[in-house]
Design a protein around this motif. Structure first.
Motif, short mmCIF file in Angstrom:
data_model
loop_
_atom_site.label_atom_id
_atom_site.label_comp_id
_atom_site.label_asym_id
_atom_site.label_seq_id
_atom_site.Cartn_x
_atom_site.Cartn_y
_atom_site.Cartn_z
N HIS A 144 -27.51 21.04 33.97
CA HIS A 144 -27.42 21.83 33.11
C HIS A 144 -28.44 22.97 33.17
N SER A 145 -28.61 23.60 34.49
CA SER A 145 -29.77 24.50 34.60
C SER A 145 -29.46 25.71 33.87
N TYR A 149 -22.53 15.37 35.44
CA TYR A 149 -23.20 16.45 34.78
C TYR A 149 -24.42 15.77 34.16
N ASN A 151 -27.51 16.54 31.92
CA ASN A 151 -28.01 17.71 30.87
C ASN A 151 -29.47 17.63 30.91
N LEU A 152 -30.05 18.78 30.92
CA LEU A 152 -31.33 19.27 31.01
C LEU A 152 -32.10 19.98 30.05
N PRO A 153 -33.03 19.52 29.38
CA PRO A 153 -33.53 19.80 28.11
C PRO A 153 -34.26 21.30 28.60
N SER A 160 -40.18 14.28 23.39
CA SER A 160 -38.65 13.86 22.96
C SER A 160 -37.80 14.12 24.02
N ALA A 161 -38.04 15.46 24.77
CA ALA A 161 -37.20 15.93 25.81
C ALA A 161 -37.09 15.09 26.82
N PHE A 168 -35.09 12.05 26.20
CA PHE A 168 -33.87 12.48 26.25
C PHE A 168 -33.40 12.51 27.55
N SER A 175 -32.90 9.16 29.33
CA SER A 175 -31.56 8.66 28.87
C SER A 175 -30.45 9.03 29.93
N GLU A 176 -30.58 10.63 29.90
CA GLU A 176 -29.61 11.20 31.17
C GLU A 176 -29.74 10.60 32.29
N ASP A 232 -28.23 7.19 32.70
CA ASP A 232 -26.79 7.41 32.92
C ASP A 232 -26.32 7.39 34.20
N ASP A 236 -27.97 30.35 27.76
CA ASP A 236 -29.49 30.87 28.18
C ASP A 236 -30.19 31.82 27.22
N ASP A 249 -34.33 22.74 20.83
CA ASP A 249 -33.51 22.55 21.90
C ASP A 249 -32.31 21.68 21.68
N HIS A 276 -28.52 20.39 22.30
CA HIS A 276 -27.53 19.93 23.48
C HIS A 276 -26.32 19.36 22.82
N SER A 277 -25.25 19.56 23.60
CA SER A 277 -23.98 18.85 23.42
C SER A 277 -23.66 18.20 24.76
N PRO A 282 -21.34 17.04 27.56
CA PRO A 282 -20.46 17.70 28.31
C PRO A 282 -18.92 16.92 28.23
N ARG A 341 -27.61 9.42 21.38
CA ARG A 341 -29.05 9.93 22.02
C ARG A 341 -29.07 11.48 21.80
N TYR A 342 -27.90 12.17 21.64
CA TYR A 342 -27.95 13.67 21.34
C TYR A 342 -28.44 13.95 19.96
N TYR A 379 -32.09 13.42 19.71
CA TYR A 379 -32.86 14.42 20.41
C TYR A 379 -32.92 15.48 19.18
N SER A 422 -35.35 14.40 16.37
CA SER A 422 -36.53 14.08 16.82
C SER A 422 -37.47 15.48 16.74
N GLN A 423 -36.75 16.59 16.68
CA GLN A 423 -37.44 17.83 16.67
C GLN A 423 -37.53 18.29 15.25
#
Lengths: 368, 424
Positions: free
Chosen positions: A93-94, A116, A118-120, A126-127, A130, A133-134, A137, B138, B159, B161-162, B164, B175-176, B179, B182-183
């Protein structure tokens, strides 16, 4: 050796097909945010998916106008079977353009393996957690695919190989600090790009020899206006050549396909997966990551270390992250006394006349 | 279809709505902005934010939130957007960037020079805080990075995220949620530092309870809209969704959805449709052309086609917010908002069946990758899977320069021929 690197860059997909016949699996990936080390540790060759200057003939039917032309080109090649040799893809996820090709690529190309990551967008603690954990996976998914475990020892070894690659590329790039630089911008770029379609072990060997070769040759370049090239994925070395043909030396870059790929190493003292998470989150970011200051600082540092006279910003047409940055980057560089020229690229290789004119005017302005 | 004597052809127009309650919405928007101006007078903080920031938290802390994507739609409806976009473009922001961003950057540019256009629902005051979210696209962060160049104020980035491939009835994995949660301490700390007040958890719980009530009422409306004839079209949805998007957490939003629900229920009971002679039921996908919502009425007037449902801003199966777990509830809702093309296609497929849809119209809002990238693919899959005809209209959500009325109407007419044919 430089010639070998250039050849590999020019005929990259062919080169990977040969590898596959001899040695097995090849995994395609986008961007420089995918921890290739995990793929390497699984015994698979990571291959960076790049575009070409071939006219788009298939992708337009499936992609909207404002999709990044680099992604369009990659997808077009895939639709034409040019990436059939890939066993699968790993897509981070860029940015929006890369992220959103994922279901479309899966549907039309049907890779055997598709993942896929995911990328903070930030680098808070915590990023990193996270993202770890990706990676856990991803590792599990790859283990299932290759039907064997990927051990921490395998990962540690891969990290060492990749760190050596990064170190050698930084060493190669440093040969451009002098005036004149020992290596042109075009040469540096294809040297870096070649490594993304061969094993890092092979690339390391070639780089070692190339560094010696370049150090011992007489510089073919004159001392002239020194340019820092900023931007995203320049996969077309001719673009850099075109800039240098206007009478400048591209002595440094802040590119996704250039320095941002290898500037930061992984901490070999940490537990491998955690070390990877840390490095990929905290590396020099591209504009899709917040905050931008780390990259602006990288640019300032490069400009100073490489004694740069001016900056050229390459923006891919429709590229949101870079285009939002542009007015801000321009202001920051102005404050640092560095003129900036923005060149928009539609990835077609056309409009070179216009580019030439603009670069020439910029060079004149710089007093070159 | 105007005669020569009637002057220039009006190519864009406001929409004609069916619900009486829809008429209250513009007043509610003006009130939100008035509240923001008042907050400034009273020394309370005004925050500008995009989609993806928990409004409930801001309301609980008496921060006046200004959801600037909504404001961008106001600039488009008031025909001020093109000028504002041009100002942003002159500042170096590419014409290919999100038009919500360009129009509000233009507004910010004028505002710091003391020019505030009060015809835009009273205008919005300068922010004291910027809170950006990374969800969905973005630009949501980049746009806010651009805004802090105009205002020397703090920016907080959340930040989000969902996962995919998350199905429409699925929940994001733990974990989503973790995250996101946590913020929250950092966001709360940021707001406490800025406001000088502590967050009172009972106020947040109350806001979350309100959010749940409003979401459940709104869900009932989605169920009621399955009726034939359609009691409420997409043109009403684009107005009626405003309180969820701008005021979630407030009692005002709950009261509004109560009213909407009651009005739609009454229309269903009386078999009152959007138009008298409903022949075709359509599904709308993508962002609205805010400068020309009247386009949806064209389908009614020229083709007796009603937009019975839409994938845009879909809230037909909300999670249950638990006031005892406020942050986790907010996380569970926000972490399922970003869907890719496959989720959109699945939603379309389900809605086509549930709402008895004859055709799909997708609006390719040129400057929005998030809502438009994947439509060509979706059209392909819908044709393959369901044989449903799909029209893709190209323009933009705010930048009117991308809209060509004659071209669009011609394409609509051709498409409706196809729909007529396929329905036979």
């Amino acid at each position: 050796m430089l010639q070998t690197l250039e050849e590999t860059y020019q005929r990259r997909r062919e080169k990977v097909k040969t590898h596959k016949k001899d040695q097995g699996l090849a995994m395609g990936y986008f961007c420089c945010n995918v921890p290739e080390e995990i793929v390497h540790a699984a015994g698979i060759l990571p291959v960076r998916i790049l575009g070409s200057l071939d006219p788009i003939t298939e992708a337009d039917a499936h992609l909207e106008t404002i999709v990044c032309p680099f992604v369009r080109s990659c997808f077009d090649l895939a639709l034409k079977g040019e990436y059939d040799f890939l066993s699968g893809i790993i897509l981070p996820h860029s940015c929006d353009s890369v992220e959103r090709i994922y279901p479309i690529w899966n549907h039309y190309i049907k890779p055997r393996f598709s993942h896929y990551v995911n990328l903070p967008h930030t680098a808070i603690p915590s990023a990193v957690e996270f993202y770890l954990s990706e990676l856990i996976d991803l590792r599990q998914d790859l283990e299932t695919f290759v039907e064997r475990p990927i051990s921490d020892a395998d990962l540690a070894n891969s990290i060492r190989v990749y760190n050596e690659n990064r170190s050698l590329l930084r060493e190669l790039y440093a040969l451009r600090k002098g005036d004149p630089p020992l290596l042109s911008g075009a040469e540096a770029l294809f040297a870096a790009l070649a490594g993304t379609s061969m094993s890092k072990e092979q690339h390391n060997e070639l780089l070692r020899q190339t560094i010696v070769e370049v150090q011992n040759r007489e510089s073919r370049l004159q001392g002239r206006t020194r340019i820092l090239l900023c931007g995203s994925e320049i996969d077309n070395v001719e673009f850099v050549q075109l800039i240098e043909d206007q009478g400048v030396n591209v002595v440094a870059d802040d590119l996704c396909t250039g320095s941002r790929y290898f500037w930061d190493s992984v901490d070999e003292k940490k537990e491998p997966l955690a070390a990877l998470a840390d490095r990929y989150i905290n590396k020099i970011p591209c504009p899709r990551t917040y905050p931008p200051e780390k990259r602006f600082e990288h640019i300032r540092q490069l400009a100073a270390d490489y004694q740069v006279d001016g900056v050229i910003l390459h923006t891919m047409k429709y590229c949101d992250p870079h285009l939002y940055d542009f007015p801000i980057l321009r202001r920051r560089l102005e404050e640092a006394g560095l003129p900036l020229l923005q060149l928009e690229d539609d990835h077609s290789g056309a409009a070179t006349g216009q580019l030439r004119t603009r670069i020439q005017a910029f060079v004149e302005m710089l007093g070159g | 279809m105007t005669t020569a004597a009637s002057g220039p052809i009006q190519t864009t127009s406001k929409s004609r709505k069916s619900l009486a309650t829809s008429n209250e919405v513009y007043g509610m928007i003006k009130q939100i902005y008035r509240n923001a101006w008042q907050a400034k007078e009273e020394g309370r903080k005004v925050a500008w934010l995009p989609f993806g920031i928990p409004l409930e938290l801001l309301y609980a802390m008496d921060v006046a939130p200004v959801f600037i994507e909504q404001f961008a739609s106001v600039t488009a409806a008031k025909k001020a957007a093109v000028d504002l976009c041009e100002i942003a473009e002159a500042d170096g922001y590419s014409v290919d960037l999100c038009s919500y961003a360009r129009s509000t950057i233009g507004y910010a540019h004028k505002m710091i020079r003391g020019e505030i256009d009060t015809s835009l629902a009273g205008g919005i005051p300068a922010p004291d805080l910027l809170i950006a979210s990374s969800t969905i696209c973005d630009p949501r962060i980049k746009w806010f990075e651009a805004l802090i160049e105009y205002f020397d104020i703090p920016l907080f980035v959340l930040d989000v995220h969902s996962p995919p491939g998350l199905g429409r009835r699925e929940e994001p994995s733990q974990r989503y949620v973790d995250y996101f949660v946590s913020q929250m301490p950092a966001l709360v700390e940021f707001l406490e530092a800025q406001t000088g007040k502590k967050l009172e958890m009972n106020r947040l719980r109350e806001a979350v309870a309100n959010a749940d009530r409003a979401a459940q009422l709104w869900k009932e409306v989605y169920e009621l809209r399955k009726s034939v004839p359609s009691p409420m079209g997409t043109e009403d949805l684009f107005t009626a969704m405003v309180p969820i998007m701008n005021m979630s957490g407030t009692k005002g939003a709950v009261d509004f959805y109560q009213k909407i629900r009651d009005e739609v229920a009454a229309r269903v009971a009386n078999k009152q449709g959007v138009i008298r002679d409903e022949r075709y039921r359509l599904l709308w996908s993508g962002l609205p052309p805010w400068f020309n919502l009247g386009l949806l009425n064209y389908f009614q007037d020229a083709h007796q086609a009603v937009f019975a449902i839409e994938t845009s801003y879909y809230r037909g199966n909300p999670i249950r917010f638990d006031p005892e777990k406020p942050f986790e509830s907010l996380a569970r809702e926000y972490c399922r908002q970003a869907g890719g093309a496959d989720q959109m296609i699945d939603l379309c497929s389900d809605l086509i069946a549930e709402y008895q849809i004859d055709g799909v119209v997708m609006h390719n809002a040129r400057s929005c990758k998030a809502a438009s990238y994947g439509q060509a693919y979706a059209k392909d899959i819908l044709a393959e899977r369901l044989g449903v005809p799909t029209l893709i209209i190209e323009s933009d959500m705010v930048d009117e320069r991308n809209y060509s009325d004659a071209d669009v109407k011609w394409r609509i007419d051709s498409f409706m021929e196809t729909v007529r044919h396929s329905k036979r």
